[in-house]
Write a protein that holds these residues in place. Sequence first.
Motif, PDB file in Angstrom:
ATOM      1  N   GLY A  89       0.784  -1.233   0.000  1.00 63.77           N
ATOM      2  CA  GLY A  89       0.000   0.000   0.000  1.00 63.77           C
ATOM      3  C   GLY A  89       0.811   1.275   0.000  1.00 63.77           C
ATOM      4  O   GLY A  89       0.252   2.362  -0.108  1.00 63.77           O
ATOM      5  N   LEU A  90       2.131   1.161   0.121  1.00 61.08           N
ATOM      6  CA  LEU A  90       2.990   2.347   0.161  1.00 61.08           C
ATOM      7  C   LEU A  90       3.483   2.681  -1.242  1.00 61.08           C
ATOM      8  O   LEU A  90       4.079   1.831  -1.912  1.00 61.08           O
ATOM      9  CB  LEU A  90       4.188   2.094   1.084  1.00 61.08           C
ATOM     10  N   PRO A  91       3.245   3.911  -1.708  1.00 59.84           N
ATOM     11  CA  PRO A  91       3.784   4.305  -3.013  1.00 59.84           C
ATOM     12  C   PRO A  91       5.313   4.326  -2.978  1.00 59.84           C
ATOM     13  O   PRO A  91       5.913   4.377  -1.902  1.00 59.84           O
ATOM     14  CB  PRO A  91       3.232   5.708  -3.240  1.00 59.84           C
ATOM     15  N   PRO A  92       5.962   4.288  -4.131  1.00 63.23           N
ATOM     16  CA  PRO A  92       7.432   4.265  -4.178  1.00 63.23           C
ATOM     17  C   PRO A  92       8.054   5.423  -3.399  1.00 63.23           C
ATOM     18  O   PRO A  92       7.586   6.553  -3.466  1.00 63.23           O
ATOM     19  CB  PRO A  92       7.749   4.414  -5.670  1.00 63.23           C
ATOM     20  N   THR A  93       9.108   5.096  -2.650  1.00 59.58           N
ATOM     21  CA  THR A  93       9.822   6.118  -1.870  1.00 59.58           C
ATOM     22  C   THR A  93      11.222   6.388  -2.416  1.00 59.58           C
ATOM     23  O   THR A  93      11.845   7.372  -2.046  1.00 59.58           O
ATOM     24  CB  THR A  93       9.981   5.665  -0.408  1.00 59.58           C
ATOM     25  N   GLY A  94      11.727   5.473  -3.239  1.00 56.37           N
ATOM     26  CA  GLY A  94      13.105   5.593  -3.728  1.00 56.37           C
ATOM     27  C   GLY A  94      14.138   5.169  -2.702  1.00 56.37           C
ATOM     28  O   GLY A  94      15.333   5.221  -2.948  1.00 56.37           O
ATOM     29  N   LYS A  95      13.681   4.716  -1.529  1.00 57.10           N
ATOM     30  CA  LYS A  95      14.607   4.313  -0.462  1.00 57.10           C
ATOM     31  C   LYS A  95      15.191   2.929  -0.725  1.00 57.10           C
ATOM     32  O   LYS A  95      14.510   2.035  -1.214  1.00 57.10           O
ATOM     33  CB  LYS A  95      13.895   4.307   0.890  1.00 57.10           C
ATOM     34  N   SER A  96      16.464   2.783  -0.346  1.00 61.47           N
ATOM     35  CA  SER A  96      17.114   1.472  -0.398  1.00 61.47           C
ATOM     36  C   SER A  96      16.843   0.751   0.910  1.00 61.47           C
ATOM     37  O   SER A  96      16.833   1.379   1.975  1.00 61.47           O
ATOM     38  CB  SER A  96      18.624   1.625  -0.590  1.00 61.47           C
ATOM     39  N   SER A 145      11.704  -4.744   9.760  1.00 58.47           N
ATOM     40  CA  SER A 145      12.860  -3.970   9.298  1.00 58.47           C
ATOM     41  C   SER A 145      12.546  -3.284   7.966  1.00 58.47           C
ATOM     42  O   SER A 145      12.881  -2.107   7.770  1.00 58.47           O
ATOM     43  CB  SER A 145      14.080  -4.878   9.163  1.00 58.47           C
ATOM     44  N   GLN A 146      11.886  -3.995   7.052  1.00 56.84           N
ATOM     45  CA  GLN A 146      11.472  -3.389   5.780  1.00 56.84           C
ATOM     46  C   GLN A 146      10.617  -2.159   6.053  1.00 56.84           C
ATOM     47  O   GLN A 146      10.853  -1.083   5.489  1.00 56.84           O
ATOM     48  CB  GLN A 146      10.626  -4.362   4.950  1.00 56.84           C
ATOM     49  N   MET A 147       9.622  -2.346   6.910  1.00 59.42           N
ATOM     50  CA  MET A 147       8.667  -1.277   7.189  1.00 59.42           C
ATOM     51  C   MET A 147       9.325  -0.071   7.852  1.00 59.42           C
ATOM     52  O   MET A 147       8.997   1.076   7.519  1.00 59.42           O
ATOM     53  CB  MET A 147       7.512  -1.815   8.027  1.00 59.42           C
ATOM     54  N   ARG A 148      10.263  -0.319   8.770  1.00 59.78           N
ATOM     55  CA  ARG A 148      10.991   0.792   9.412  1.00 59.78           C
ATOM     56  C   ARG A 148      11.801   1.560   8.372  1.00 59.78           C
ATOM     57  O   ARG A 148      11.789   2.799   8.348  1.00 59.78           O
ATOM     58  CB  ARG A 148      11.906   0.290  10.509  1.00 59.78           C
ATOM     59  N   GLN A 149      12.509   0.837   7.509  1.00 60.42           N
ATOM     60  CA  GLN A 149      13.357   1.488   6.515  1.00 60.42           C
ATOM     61  C   GLN A 149      12.548   2.286   5.491  1.00 60.42           C
ATOM     62  O   GLN A 149      13.037   3.271   4.933  1.00 60.42           O
ATOM     63  CB  GLN A 149      14.231   0.462   5.804  1.00 60.42           C
ATOM     64  N   LEU A 150      11.311   1.851   5.253  1.00 59.34           N
ATOM     65  CA  LEU A 150      10.455   2.550   4.298  1.00 59.34           C
ATOM     66  C   LEU A 150       9.627   3.648   4.955  1.00 59.34           C
ATOM     67  O   LEU A 150       8.875   4.348   4.288  1.00 59.34           O
ATOM     68  CB  LEU A 150       9.528   1.555   3.589  1.00 59.34           C
ATOM     69  N   GLY A 151       9.760   3.800   6.280  1.00 61.03           N
ATOM     70  CA  GLY A 151       9.041   4.845   7.004  1.00 61.03           C
ATOM     71  C   GLY A 151       7.631   4.463   7.385  1.00 61.03           C
ATOM     72  O   GLY A 151       6.834   5.324   7.783  1.00 61.03           O
TER      73      GLY A 151
END
Length: 144
Positions: free
Chosen positions: A100-107, A134-140
């Motif tokens: 559900g999260l649009p692209p963030t460009g984050k690695s 961990s994925q979710m934290r890194q993606l905000g």
Amino acid sequence: MSTAQPAGDQAVLNRLHDATNSGDVELIWKTIDEVVDPDVLFHAPVPTGVGGAQALKHIWAMLLRAFPDIHVTVEDVIAEGDKVVCRNTVTGTHQGEYMGLPPTGKSITYSEIFIVRFADGRFAEIWGVVDVASQMRQLGMLPA
């Protein structure tokens, strides 16, 4: 069981990792069809309404849409009897919708561990633990 069997099963697992790291959807699907029993049993969350090898294809389709440069690095492999355990580090860049999260460009970089039971040279059963938090934290999506 001969000592050659775990090595053969490990080679099958490596073949799937090589396919998934190619980013080539057709190669991934073909490899799944060849190395995964159509009725493989999952002991990990899989998409609702999808089972067997189709669930694995669905998962990879979702991951490749979200992280087209996804790469799985195998850190450790332990093989015994009809089971192979692998501990992986996964990296990718969030370039498409994910949960559900649009692209963030984050690695992102996260860990996963899978146990695969083989029968007749194919994946017959899969247990998996993926560090989704961990994925979710890194993606905000979760606080750091």
